[in-house]
Design an enzyme around this catalytic site. Sequence first.
Site, PDB file in Angstrom:
ATOM      1  N   HIS A 133       0.813  -1.212   0.000  1.00  0.00           N
ATOM      2  CA  HIS A 133       0.000   0.000   0.000  1.00  0.00           C
ATOM      3  C   HIS A 133       0.847   1.263   0.000  1.00  0.00           C
ATOM      4  CE1 HIS A 133      -3.739  -2.152   0.368  1.00  0.00           C
ATOM      5  NE2 HIS A 133      -3.329  -2.782   1.451  1.00  0.00           N
TER       6      HIS A 133
ATOM      7  N   ARG B  15       7.212  -6.133   3.007  1.00  0.00           N
ATOM      8  CA  ARG B  15       5.928  -6.642   2.536  1.00  0.00           C
ATOM      9  C   ARG B  15       5.787  -6.355   1.046  1.00  0.00           C
ATOM     10  NH1 ARG B  15      -0.081  -5.045   4.793  1.00  0.00           N
ATOM     11  NH2 ARG B  15       0.461  -2.968   4.014  1.00  0.00           N
TER      12      ARG B  15
ATOM     13  N   ASP C 195      16.940 -12.008  -3.075  1.00  0.00           N
ATOM     14  CA  ASP C 195      18.250 -11.725  -3.659  1.00  0.00           C
ATOM     15  C   ASP C 195      18.725 -10.317  -3.308  1.00  0.00           C
ATOM     16  OD1 ASP C 195      18.413 -14.229  -4.749  1.00  0.00           O
ATOM     17  OD2 ASP C 195      18.131 -13.615  -6.832  1.00  0.00           O
TER      18      ASP C 195
ATOM     19  N   GLU D 234      -6.190 -12.200   6.683  1.00  0.00           N
ATOM     20  CA  GLU D 234      -6.977 -10.979   6.827  1.00  0.00           C
ATOM     21  C   GLU D 234      -8.332 -11.066   6.130  1.00  0.00           C
ATOM     22  OE1 GLU D 234      -4.494  -7.847   5.241  1.00  0.00           O
ATOM     23  OE2 GLU D 234      -3.479  -9.259   3.927  1.00  0.00           O
TER      24      GLU D 234
ATOM     25  N   ASP E 112      -8.495  -5.206   6.758  1.00  0.00           N
ATOM     26  CA  ASP E 112      -9.088  -6.024   5.698  1.00  0.00           C
ATOM     27  C   ASP E 112     -10.077  -7.021   6.274  1.00  0.00           C
ATOM     28  OD1 ASP E 112      -7.877  -5.486   2.907  1.00  0.00           O
ATOM     29  OD2 ASP E 112      -6.136  -5.431   4.215  1.00  0.00           O
TER      30      ASP E 112
END
Length: 260
Positions: free
Chosen positions: A48, A73, A87, A152, A178
Site C-alpha cells: 500500500h 511486505r 536476492d 486478513e 481487511d
Amino acid sequence: MPAPHNSFKAALQEGNLQIGCWLGLAEPYVAEISASAGFDWLLIDAEHAPNDLRSIIRHLQIIAASDSQAVVRPPIGETWIIKQLLDAGAQTLLIPMVDTAEQAQKLVDAVTYPPHGVRGVGSALARASNFAAIPDYLQSAGDEICLLVQVESCKGLAALDEILAVEGIDGVFIGPSDLAADMGFIGQAGASEVKKAVLSAIGRIVTAGKAAGILTLDRDLQSSCRDLGATFIATEIDVTLFARSIRQAAQSASTHLRPA
C-alpha cells in the site's frame, strides 16, 4: 561463512516481544530517522506504499546500519517478486492476503532452494550473498529466512489451522482492517466483533507454536494481543504519525497566531 544472522527470526523463536513501525512514506530519509528511533523492526511496505525494488534496497541498506531489523511486505505473494526481494537482501517477508494452506505452501516453496523449493539460484548476482563473498550462502540462507503470512479475511480465518500446520511458516499476522471489511465492518477495525475475531486468531496462532503479529494503533488491543502471547506488534505508521503531527502543528500555529 554462513548467511547473515536474522536476529528478528531468533527473537520470535525465543518468544521475545518485538515492537515495530510501518514505513509507508517510501522515503529513505524517513527510514533513516525511523531506524534510529528504537523500534525493534521496521516494515518496508510495497503493498500500500509506492515502494519498488530499488527503493526497498535503499531502505534495507539504511536499516542494516541500525539496531532495527527490516521486514519487507511485497504487493502480492508471487514467486518472482519473492525471488527478487530475497536476492536483494531481505531476510524477513510479510506476505499479504493468504487465505489457504495451499497458498502458504507455495510461499514456503518460493523462499526455499531446490530440491525442496523453487527459489531461483542466482546468488552470485545477489546482494544477499554479498555478491558471492559469502561462500556457503546457498547452504545456509534458508535457516535465516523468516516467512510471515497475513491472514486478513473470513476465508483465511476459516483455514487458519491448516495454514498454521504448514511447515516453514514462521508466523502469522492478523490484518484487522481487511478483516473488518470482509466481515462487513469496512473502516471499523475497532468494532467489537472484529476485535473478538482478531483476539481469537491470535490465541490460536500462539497455541499452535507460531509467532503471532498485528499492526494496530489501538493501545488496548496492542496490550490484549501482547497478553495473549503475540510477539511482533507494530504500534505506529510513519504516514499517519507524520500526518497527525503536521496537522496538529498547523492547528496549533493557527490558534496561537490567529486567536479568535
